[in-house]
Design an enzyme around this catalytic site. Structure first.
Site, mmCIF file in Angstrom:
data_model
loop_
_atom_site.group_PDB
_atom_site.id
_atom_site.type_symbol
_atom_site.label_atom_id
_atom_site.label_comp_id
_atom_site.label_asym_id
_atom_site.label_seq_id
_atom_site.Cartn_x
_atom_site.Cartn_y
_atom_site.Cartn_z
ATOM 1 N N LYS A 52 0.837 -1.202 0.000
ATOM 2 C CA LYS A 52 0.000 0.000 0.000
ATOM 3 C C LYS A 52 0.875 1.257 0.000
ATOM 4 O O LYS A 52 0.640 2.198 -0.744
ATOM 5 C CB LYS A 52 -0.917 0.025 1.239
ATOM 6 C CG LYS A 52 -2.074 -0.933 1.150
ATOM 7 C CD LYS A 52 -2.789 -1.090 2.487
ATOM 8 C CE LYS A 52 -3.830 -2.212 2.377
ATOM 9 N NZ LYS A 52 -4.458 -2.555 3.649
ATOM 10 N N GLN A 56 -5.215 -1.479 9.568
ATOM 11 C CA GLN A 56 -5.070 -2.800 8.950
ATOM 12 C C GLN A 56 -5.691 -3.876 9.837
ATOM 13 O O GLN A 56 -5.435 -3.940 11.040
ATOM 14 C CB GLN A 56 -3.572 -3.082 8.712
ATOM 15 C CG GLN A 56 -3.267 -4.393 8.015
ATOM 16 C CD GLN A 56 -3.751 -4.442 6.562
ATOM 17 O OE1 GLN A 56 -3.928 -3.408 5.914
ATOM 18 N NE2 GLN A 56 -3.994 -5.630 6.067
ATOM 19 N N ASP A 72 -11.541 2.684 3.783
ATOM 20 C CA ASP A 72 -11.984 1.292 3.634
ATOM 21 C C ASP A 72 -13.485 1.198 3.354
ATOM 22 O O ASP A 72 -13.967 0.154 2.927
ATOM 23 C CB ASP A 72 -11.718 0.518 4.939
ATOM 24 C CG ASP A 72 -10.402 -0.231 4.933
ATOM 25 O OD1 ASP A 72 -10.029 -0.738 3.857
ATOM 26 O OD2 ASP A 72 -9.759 -0.312 5.996
HETATM 27 N N1 GUN Z 1 -6.936 -6.710 5.837
HETATM 28 C C1 GUN Z 1 -7.134 -7.444 4.716
HETATM 29 N N2 GUN Z 1 -7.832 -6.728 3.803
HETATM 30 C C2 GUN Z 1 -8.073 -5.520 4.366
HETATM 31 C C3 GUN Z 1 -8.734 -4.336 3.910
HETATM 32 O O1 GUN Z 1 -9.276 -4.263 2.800
HETATM 33 N N3 GUN Z 1 -8.751 -3.299 4.774
HETATM 34 C C4 GUN Z 1 -8.194 -3.367 6.016
HETATM 35 N N4 GUN Z 1 -8.278 -2.301 6.802
HETATM 36 N N5 GUN Z 1 -7.569 -4.440 6.470
HETATM 37 C C5 GUN Z 1 -7.509 -5.507 5.644
#
Ligand code: GUN
Length: 281
Positions: free
Chosen positions: A52, A96, A119
């Site tokens: 990311k 996360q 998100d």
């Molecule tokens: N962990 C795995 N996929 C995601 C996601 O799309 N967003 C977040 N915040 N954590 C994750």
């Protein structure tokens, strides 16, 4: 059969976003910022977060990662989110997942300012999406949606079958396709005859986490199949779709890896930029 190249689609989207960030910089003399909170040292989470950060930097966003040990107290995280909510250089906040057991996920999500919730997990954004209003849209279903639209721009009247009803994927996917006037069926572990449901579908989105669940004879000709699954098996990473079999019938299919995955991160960048833009008016 069209092999849907998610890597290429994501690279194209990133190119577009890079240009957009550059234009925003000219217009506002600042760039959108994404802050990720990473708790603990789970390897998959660390890899996601690194990717990311790399992608955010590539398109010119300001990017920060704040790391905590998995013993961190819940109130420390809530206080940090509060601080980020009030920091005008932060356009998007992502915590996360998964979180350590002693931290209440819903409390954390609810603390994020909905206008910075990249998100799309905050109940305000979930509600806005289901009401058809403007909102942040969860990144994976948004990526799936953009891939489907590339293959079939007019989805009106199409039958879509979604396998899985999670808040992360299945439910928001259903909302996105409903908005496009699809007839949507959301299936799950208690669905009586999943094969029969899939055989009716023009679009199948598999997001259930069962390796190679969707078989070749579940898919009629001309169906678009999107595989969200990432399952670790003895033969390596496989999706929720039996790729070799399904590729003989489907009109279009995403590979795993290289399908939905790259689009998820590109959509996170898009959401960050969209949050920034909404905050400027
Ligand atoms: N962990 C795995 N996929 C995601 C996601 O799309 N967003 C977040 N915040 N954590 C994750």
């Amino acid at each position: 059969m069209i092999l849907i190249d998610g890597k290429k689609a994501a690279a194209e989207l990133r190119e577009k976003l890079k240009k957009e960030v550059s234009d925003l910089k000219t217009k506002y003399n600042k760039v959108p910022g994404l802050t990720v909170i990473l708790i603990g040292d789970l390897t998959p989470s660390q890899i996601y977060v690194r990717n990311k950060e790399k992608s955010a930097n590539e398109v010119g966003l300001k990017s920060d990662v704040i790391k905590y040990p998995d013993t961190v107290e819940e109130k420390t995280i809530l206080n940090k989110i509060n601080e980020l909510n009030n920091d005008e250089t932060v356009s998007g906040i992502l915590v996360q997942l998964p979180l350590p057991k002693h931290i209440d996920k819903q409390k954390v999500i609810n603390k994020i300012d909905p206008s910075k919730d990249v998100d799309g997990f905050h109940p305000m954004n979930v509600g806005n999406l289901s009401s058809g209003y403007e909102s942040s849209i969860p990144c994976t279903p948004l990526g799936c949606y953009l891939l489907i639209k590339k293959i079939e721009p007019n989805l009106s009247g199409k039958k879509a079958v979604i396998i899985g009803r999670s808040n992360l994927n299945g439910k928001p996917m259903a909302q996105l396709l409903l908005k496009e006037n699809c007839t949507v069926t959301v299936t799950h572990s208690k669905t009586k005859d999943l094969k029969a449901e899939c055989l009716e579908a023009d679009i199948v989105v598999a997001a259930v986490g069962i390796p190679e669940l969707v078989k070749g004879d579940w898919i009629k000709k001309n169906t678009i199949v999107i595989d969200v699954g990432i399952n670790k098996t003895d033969k390596g990473i496989v999706g929720d779709v039996a790729f070799d079999e399904v590729s003989k019938n489907a009109k279009a299919l995403t590979p795993v890896p290289g399908g939905v995955g790259p689009m998820t991160i590109a959509c996170l960048l898009k959401n960050t930029i969209d949050c920034f833009k909404r905050s400027q008016v």
